[in-house]
Design a protein around this motif. Sequence first.
Motif, PDB file in Angstrom:
ATOM      1  N   UNK A  58      46.164  49.757  37.688  1.00 18.79           N
ATOM      2  CA  UNK A  58      46.205  49.015  38.949  1.00 18.79           C
ATOM      3  C   UNK A  58      46.618  49.850  40.145  1.00 18.79           C
ATOM      4  N   UNK A  59      46.886  51.137  39.980  1.00 17.31           N
ATOM      5  CA  UNK A  59      47.349  51.998  41.075  1.00 17.31           C
ATOM      6  C   UNK A  59      46.433  53.195  41.276  1.00 17.31           C
ATOM      7  N   UNK A  60      45.168  53.079  40.879  1.00 14.61           N
ATOM      8  CA  UNK A  60      44.301  54.255  40.892  1.00 14.61           C
ATOM      9  C   UNK A  60      43.363  54.316  42.089  1.00 14.61           C
ATOM     10  N   UNK A  61      43.621  53.575  43.109  1.00 14.07           N
ATOM     11  CA  UNK A  61      42.770  53.650  44.294  1.00 14.07           C
ATOM     12  C   UNK A  61      42.798  55.068  44.833  1.00 14.07           C
ATOM     13  N   UNK A  62      41.642  55.578  45.194  1.00 19.71           N
ATOM     14  CA  UNK A  62      41.557  56.976  45.623  1.00 19.71           C
ATOM     15  C   UNK A  62      42.253  57.227  46.949  1.00 19.71           C
ATOM     16  N   UNK A  63      42.543  56.181  47.698  1.00 20.36           N
ATOM     17  CA  UNK A  63      43.173  56.369  49.002  1.00 20.36           C
ATOM     18  C   UNK A  63      44.687  56.200  48.959  1.00 20.36           C
ATOM     19  N   UNK A  66      49.739  56.607  45.135  1.00 15.91           N
ATOM     20  CA  UNK A  66      49.790  56.568  43.673  1.00 15.91           C
ATOM     21  C   UNK A  66      48.488  57.094  43.080  1.00 15.91           C
ATOM     22  N   UNK A  67      47.362  56.814  43.748  1.00 15.07           N
ATOM     23  CA  UNK A  67      46.069  57.300  43.269  1.00 15.07           C
ATOM     24  C   UNK A  67      45.997  58.815  43.305  1.00 15.07           C
ATOM     25  N   UNK A  68      46.531  59.408  44.371  1.00 23.37           N
ATOM     26  CA  UNK A  68      46.541  60.870  44.454  1.00 23.37           C
ATOM     27  C   UNK A  68      47.476  61.464  43.411  1.00 23.37           C
ATOM     28  N   UNK A  69      48.600  60.817  43.173  1.00 24.12           N
ATOM     29  CA  UNK A  69      49.512  61.261  42.133  1.00 24.12           C
ATOM     30  C   UNK A  69      48.846  61.136  40.772  1.00 24.12           C
ATOM     31  N   UNK A  70      48.091  60.056  40.583  1.00 24.90           N
ATOM     32  CA  UNK A  70      47.363  59.864  39.323  1.00 24.90           C
ATOM     33  C   UNK A  70      46.389  61.011  39.078  1.00 24.90           C
ATOM     34  N   UNK A  71      45.642  61.380  40.095  1.00 28.34           N
ATOM     35  CA  UNK A  71      44.656  62.455  39.941  1.00 28.34           C
ATOM     36  C   UNK A  71      45.346  63.762  39.567  1.00 28.34           C
ATOM     37  N   UNK A  72      46.447  64.064  40.226  1.00 31.08           N
ATOM     38  CA  UNK A  72      47.187  65.291  39.905  1.00 31.08           C
ATOM     39  C   UNK A  72      47.705  65.260  38.466  1.00 31.08           C
ATOM     40  N   UNK A 128      34.941  55.766  35.610  1.00 30.07           N
ATOM     41  CA  UNK A 128      34.424  54.403  35.764  1.00 30.07           C
ATOM     42  C   UNK A 128      35.537  53.428  36.129  1.00 30.07           C
ATOM     43  N   UNK A 129      36.694  53.611  35.518  1.00 26.20           N
ATOM     44  CA  UNK A 129      37.834  52.743  35.809  1.00 26.20           C
ATOM     45  C   UNK A 129      38.321  52.938  37.244  1.00 26.20           C
ATOM     46  N   UNK A 130      38.351  54.161  37.720  1.00 30.38           N
ATOM     47  CA  UNK A 130      38.772  54.425  39.103  1.00 30.38           C
ATOM     48  C   UNK A 130      37.788  53.791  40.082  1.00 30.38           C
ATOM     49  N   UNK A 131      36.485  53.916  39.817  1.00 31.33           N
ATOM     50  CA  UNK A 131      35.495  53.305  40.703  1.00 31.33           C
ATOM     51  C   UNK A 131      35.643  51.795  40.742  1.00 31.33           C
ATOM     52  N   UNK A 132      35.890  51.177  39.595  1.00 30.54           N
ATOM     53  CA  UNK A 132      36.041  49.724  39.563  1.00 30.54           C
ATOM     54  C   UNK A 132      37.311  49.276  40.288  1.00 30.54           C
ATOM     55  N   UNK A 133      38.363  50.068  40.229  1.00 29.33           N
ATOM     56  CA  UNK A 133      39.596  49.709  40.919  1.00 29.33           C
ATOM     57  C   UNK A 133      39.499  49.932  42.419  1.00 29.33           C
ATOM     58  N   UNK A 134      38.692  50.889  42.870  1.00 32.46           N
ATOM     59  CA  UNK A 134      38.629  51.148  44.311  1.00 32.46           C
ATOM     60  C   UNK A 134      37.753  50.143  45.035  1.00 32.46           C
ATOM     61  N   UNK A 135      37.001  49.348  44.309  1.00 23.66           N
ATOM     62  CA  UNK A 135      36.140  48.342  44.986  1.00 23.66           C
ATOM     63  C   UNK A 135      36.936  47.191  45.502  1.00 23.66           C
TER      64      UNK A 135
END
Length: 135
Positions: A58-63, A66-72, A128-135
Amino acid sequence: MRVKLQFYSTVICLLGIALGFACKIWFPTMWFDGYIVILLFFYLIEMIVSFLLSKYEGKMSQTSLEGKTFVKKYLLIKLVKLFGALGLIGVYLTVMKDNPDGHQTEFTACAIFFYLINLAMETYIVGKHIKNESK
């Protein structure tokens, strides 16, 4: 996402077991005792990865921050997984270096094959999960 990663890990492990039995039956010269070690290694690693990534559900929005921390953290996990696989190969090659029938080439090829399958499937599911969460 955690359930998807665990399901995919279980499916990959079961397919690996089936592939191992098929190899043992139809191509017995290609079978080696270390095959199960590869399957267990990647299964355990994927269970750990799914646990670590579930913290970001639930925190993986690319913007978001938390999303940036997730990517790292995700990239760090991938790096640790790569070094773990290389370490597994290195340990096997070191232990079996004096054994002329240690199947070093088969072990290395099989470990790289499973690493690439895991890499592709995990990246696809997480992407796929990140794309679905960012919508």
